[in-house]
Design a protein around this motif. Structure first.
Motif, PDB file in Angstrom:
ATOM      1  N   ILE A  21      17.562  43.385  45.268  1.00  0.00           N
ATOM      2  CA  ILE A  21      18.356  42.236  44.856  1.00  0.00           C
ATOM      3  C   ILE A  21      19.767  42.682  44.376  1.00  0.00           C
ATOM      4  O   ILE A  21      20.938  42.223  44.900  1.00  0.00           O
ATOM      5  CB  ILE A  21      17.875  41.219  43.995  1.00  0.00           C
ATOM      6  N   VAL A  25      23.528  42.228  46.283  1.00  0.00           N
ATOM      7  CA  VAL A  25      24.625  41.511  45.592  1.00  0.00           C
ATOM      8  C   VAL A  25      25.849  42.441  45.426  1.00  0.00           C
ATOM      9  O   VAL A  25      27.073  42.157  45.909  1.00  0.00           O
ATOM     10  CB  VAL A  25      24.190  40.876  44.221  1.00  0.00           C
ATOM     11  N   ALA A  29      29.531  41.813  47.380  1.00  0.00           N
ATOM     12  CA  ALA A  29      30.686  41.957  46.608  1.00  0.00           C
ATOM     13  C   ALA A  29      31.699  42.900  47.125  1.00  0.00           C
ATOM     14  O   ALA A  29      32.832  42.792  47.482  1.00  0.00           O
ATOM     15  CB  ALA A  29      30.303  42.413  45.256  1.00  0.00           C
TER      16      ALA A  29
END
Length: 111
Positions: A21, A25, A29
């Motif tokens: 996870i 992320v 980004a």
């Protein structure tokens, strides 16, 4: 004899899922940041395209007298008439002074 309290720890599966996870992320980004930087670069090129289109429009309407030269803080613009192989054309050249990028277009003209 000392009785030790059982410490609740995460299983290996939970650690792997949490790591995946976090990596996802981070990847999202980085992709968003890359997209923003590319858009900024294209916006700077848009200024050159706008100037080029204005020059073409001015020439097609008889408002631009050749040879033409203009200097601004960011751009250096040159327009000259070419006659090679008896094909009349004009060369539009715009130099971006900040990043030294040159954009040139040759346009065939009817005379």
């Amino acid at each position: 004899m000392v009785i030790l309290k059982k410490i609740k720890a995460s299983s290996l599966n939970e650690v792997i899922i949490a790591t995946v996870i976090i990596v996802l992320v981070f990847a999202i980004a980085v992709a968003i940041l890359n997209n923003i930087l590319i858009n900024i670069a294209h916006k700077r090129e848009g200024i050159i395209d706008k100037e080029m289109n204005e020059l073409i429009y001015s020439y097609s309407n008889g408002e631009l007298k050749l040879p033409y030269h203009e200097e601004s803080e960011d751009l250096s613009i040159q327009c000259i008439k070419l006659k090679s192989n008896e094909i009349p054309a004009i060369r539009l050249r715009i130099l971006n002074k900040k990043n030294k990028k040159v954009v040139e277009r040759k346009i065939l003209v009817d005379e």
